[in-house]
Design a protein around this motif. Structure first.
Motif, PDB file in Angstrom:
ATOM      1  N   GLY A  47       0.792  -1.222   0.000  1.00 47.72           N
ATOM      2  CA  GLY A  47       0.000   0.000   0.000  1.00 47.72           C
ATOM      3  C   GLY A  47       0.827   1.276   0.000  1.00 47.72           C
ATOM      4  O   GLY A  47       0.286   2.374   0.037  1.00 47.72           O
ATOM      5  N   VAL A  48       2.150   1.153  -0.054  1.00 47.64           N
ATOM      6  CA  VAL A  48       3.059   2.301  -0.086  1.00 47.64           C
ATOM      7  C   VAL A  48       3.557   2.456  -1.518  1.00 47.64           C
ATOM      8  O   VAL A  48       4.076   1.509  -2.112  1.00 47.64           O
ATOM      9  N   THR A  49       3.416   3.662  -2.065  1.00 46.18           N
ATOM     10  CA  THR A  49       3.822   3.942  -3.440  1.00 46.18           C
ATOM     11  C   THR A  49       5.026   4.863  -3.445  1.00 46.18           C
ATOM     12  O   THR A  49       5.010   5.918  -2.806  1.00 46.18           O
ATOM     13  N   LYS A  50       6.065   4.451  -4.164  1.00 48.38           N
ATOM     14  CA  LYS A  50       7.295   5.241  -4.288  1.00 48.38           C
ATOM     15  C   LYS A  50       7.729   5.253  -5.758  1.00 48.38           C
ATOM     16  O   LYS A  50       7.516   4.293  -6.490  1.00 48.38           O
ATOM     17  N   PRO A  51       8.395   6.343  -6.183  1.00 48.37           N
ATOM     18  CA  PRO A  51       8.929   6.372  -7.547  1.00 48.37           C
ATOM     19  C   PRO A  51      10.169   5.483  -7.657  1.00 48.37           C
ATOM     20  O   PRO A  51      10.987   5.445  -6.735  1.00 48.37           O
ATOM     21  N   VAL A  52      10.270   4.758  -8.760  1.00 48.68           N
ATOM     22  CA  VAL A  52      11.456   3.936  -9.042  1.00 48.68           C
ATOM     23  C   VAL A  52      11.806   4.081 -10.514  1.00 48.68           C
ATOM     24  O   VAL A  52      10.978   4.503 -11.324  1.00 48.68           O
ATOM     25  N   SER A  53      13.030   3.711 -10.835  1.00 53.78           N
ATOM     26  CA  SER A  53      13.507   3.779 -12.216  1.00 53.78           C
ATOM     27  C   SER A  53      14.189   2.461 -12.568  1.00 53.78           C
ATOM     28  O   SER A  53      15.064   1.999 -11.837  1.00 53.78           O
ATOM     29  N   PHE A  54      13.757   1.861 -13.669  1.00 53.40           N
ATOM     30  CA  PHE A  54      14.324   0.607 -14.152  1.00 53.40           C
ATOM     31  C   PHE A  54      15.251   0.873 -15.334  1.00 53.40           C
ATOM     32  O   PHE A  54      14.878   1.571 -16.269  1.00 53.40           O
ATOM     33  N   ASP A  55      16.441   0.304 -15.289  1.00 55.20           N
ATOM     34  CA  ASP A  55      17.363   0.307 -16.424  1.00 55.20           C
ATOM     35  C   ASP A  55      16.951  -0.878 -17.291  1.00 55.20           C
ATOM     36  O   ASP A  55      16.988  -2.028 -16.835  1.00 55.20           O
ATOM     37  N   ASN A  57      15.129   0.106  -1.485  1.00 56.14           N
ATOM     38  CA  ASN A  57      15.284  -0.159  -0.060  1.00 56.14           C
ATOM     39  C   ASN A  57      13.936  -0.636   0.455  1.00 56.14           C
ATOM     40  O   ASN A  57      12.926   0.062   0.316  1.00 56.14           O
ATOM     41  N   ARG A  58      13.911  -1.810   1.057  1.00 56.04           N
ATOM     42  CA  ARG A  58      12.629  -2.382   1.463  1.00 56.04           C
ATOM     43  C   ARG A  58      11.954  -1.583   2.572  1.00 56.04           C
ATOM     44  O   ARG A  58      10.731  -1.521   2.631  1.00 56.04           O
ATOM     45  N   SER A  59      12.736  -0.915   3.422  1.00 56.81           N
ATOM     46  CA  SER A  59      12.124  -0.127   4.500  1.00 56.81           C
ATOM     47  C   SER A  59      11.345   1.072   3.946  1.00 56.81           C
ATOM     48  O   SER A  59      10.429   1.570   4.601  1.00 56.81           O
ATOM     49  N   ASP A  60      11.672   1.521   2.713  1.00 51.72           N
ATOM     50  CA  ASP A  60      10.916   2.613   2.091  1.00 51.72           C
ATOM     51  C   ASP A  60       9.457   2.214   1.852  1.00 51.72           C
ATOM     52  O   ASP A  60       8.593   3.073   1.700  1.00 51.72           O
ATOM     53  N   GLU A 107      18.834  -4.706   3.557  1.00 47.53           N
ATOM     54  CA  GLU A 107      17.957  -3.571   3.271  1.00 47.53           C
ATOM     55  C   GLU A 107      17.673  -3.430   1.784  1.00 47.53           C
ATOM     56  O   GLU A 107      16.557  -3.140   1.373  1.00 47.53           O
ATOM     57  N   GLN A 108      18.691  -3.628   0.955  1.00 47.90           N
ATOM     58  CA  GLN A 108      18.520  -3.418  -0.484  1.00 47.90           C
ATOM     59  C   GLN A 108      17.992  -4.668  -1.170  1.00 47.90           C
ATOM     60  O   GLN A 108      18.431  -5.779  -0.886  1.00 47.90           O
ATOM     61  N   VAL A 109      17.038  -4.426  -2.073  1.00 50.48           N
ATOM     62  CA  VAL A 109      16.414  -5.498  -2.831  1.00 50.48           C
ATOM     63  C   VAL A 109      16.645  -5.222  -4.310  1.00 50.48           C
ATOM     64  O   VAL A 109      16.304  -4.150  -4.810  1.00 50.48           O
ATOM     65  N   ASN A 110      17.234  -6.180  -5.006  1.00 48.82           N
ATOM     66  CA  ASN A 110      17.449  -6.072  -6.451  1.00 48.82           C
ATOM     67  C   ASN A 110      16.278  -6.741  -7.158  1.00 48.82           C
ATOM     68  O   ASN A 110      16.006  -7.923  -6.928  1.00 48.82           O
ATOM     69  N   ILE A 111      15.596  -5.990  -8.004  1.00 49.98           N
ATOM     70  CA  ILE A 111      14.435  -6.494  -8.734  1.00 49.98           C
ATOM     71  C   ILE A 111      14.826  -6.635 -10.201  1.00 49.98           C
ATOM     72  O   ILE A 111      15.452  -5.735 -10.771  1.00 49.98           O
ATOM     73  N   GLN A 112      14.437  -7.765 -10.803  1.00 49.32           N
ATOM     74  CA  GLN A 112      14.780  -8.011 -12.200  1.00 49.32           C
ATOM     75  C   GLN A 112      13.590  -8.602 -12.951  1.00 49.32           C
ATOM     76  O   GLN A 112      12.862  -9.447 -12.422  1.00 49.32           O
ATOM     77  N   LEU A 113      13.406  -8.129 -14.167  1.00 46.03           N
ATOM     78  CA  LEU A 113      12.438  -8.701 -15.088  1.00 46.03           C
ATOM     79  C   LEU A 113      13.237  -9.172 -16.295  1.00 46.03           C
ATOM     80  O   LEU A 113      14.005  -8.392 -16.874  1.00 46.03           O
ATOM     81  N   LYS A 114      13.081 -10.452 -16.657  1.00 45.93           N
ATOM     82  CA  LYS A 114      13.856 -10.994 -17.772  1.00 45.93           C
ATOM     83  C   LYS A 114      12.974 -11.940 -18.567  1.00 45.93           C
ATOM     84  O   LYS A 114      12.364 -12.837 -18.003  1.00 45.93           O
ATOM     85  N   GLY A 115      12.902 -11.705 -19.868  1.00 49.84           N
ATOM     86  CA  GLY A 115      12.098 -12.566 -20.724  1.00 49.84           C
ATOM     87  C   GLY A 115      11.738 -11.896 -22.024  1.00 49.84           C
ATOM     88  O   GLY A 115      12.600 -11.303 -22.674  1.00 49.84           O
TER      89      GLY A 115
END
Length: 188
Positions: free
Chosen positions: A130-138, A160-163, A175-183
């Motif tokens: 329920g928390v919305t934050k801006p992110v940027s994907f390379d 950062n997951r605490s955000d 604390e840091q979470v690396n998110i990846q989309l591949k396909g």
């Protein structure tokens, strides 16, 4: 003879324009083999990996005008599988995803910015718990060399997951979470 060539050129032009919407179609969805995953350090040494097995996706994109594109992903939190299955209860608990109350993770793009050939910066809003934050994907999106109806994708970001209201430094989880989309995206 000239009339035959003109007719042939006209037929060829019609065929090319008829095929163009299929090749540069505006609406795409992720193929079932596409993976949306995350990695997080556990006890500072090992990496716990998670994979969302149910993903709803939509991409409106034309490679000729990428800045007009949009994308949305909806991930089913209950579909999560982990490299260490014994952690699933903890990861789905109120300390992390709080899956009982928040059933989905959602990303909605605000901008697709071309950086170089087939490379983009996709910025938008990520909502977790329920928390919305801006992110940027390379992001790399390349036409598939074997199938013009597919576009290969690899996209990464770190948050950062605490955000997002997840408890900080709980049980040696990083604390840091690396998110990846591949396909691949497939044109509809």
């Amino acid at each position: 003879m000239l009339q035959r060539r003109t007719h042939f050129a006209h037929v060829l032009t019609v065929m090319v324009f008829a095929a163009a919407p299929q090749l540069n179609a505006a609406e795409w969805t992720l193929t079932p083999s596409t993976q949306v995953t995350f990695g997080i350090k556990s006890v500072g040494l090992s990496i716990v990996e998670g994979k969302f097995n149910k993903v709803q996706s939509e991409l409106k994109f034309d490679p000729e005008i990428p800045q007009k594109g949009t994308t949305e992903l909806v991930l089913d939190v209950d579909s999560l599988s982990l490299s260490n299955p014994s952690l699933k209860g903890l990861i789905l608990s109120s300390e992390f995803f709080d899956a009982e109350e928040f059933k989905q993770v959602r990303f909605t793009s605000k901008q697709i910015k071309p950086i170089a050939y087939a490379r983009y910066q996709i910025t938008g809003d990520l909502t977790i718990r329920g928390v919305t934050k801006p992110v940027s994907f390379d992001t790399m999106m390349n036409p598939n060399i074997n199938n013009p109806r597919l576009m290969d994708i690899q996209s990464n970001t770190t948050i950062n997951r605490s955000d997002f209201g997840m408890r900080k430094a709980l049980g040696g989880v990083g604390e840091q979470v690396n998110i990846q989309l591949k396909g691949q995206w497939k044109v509809n």
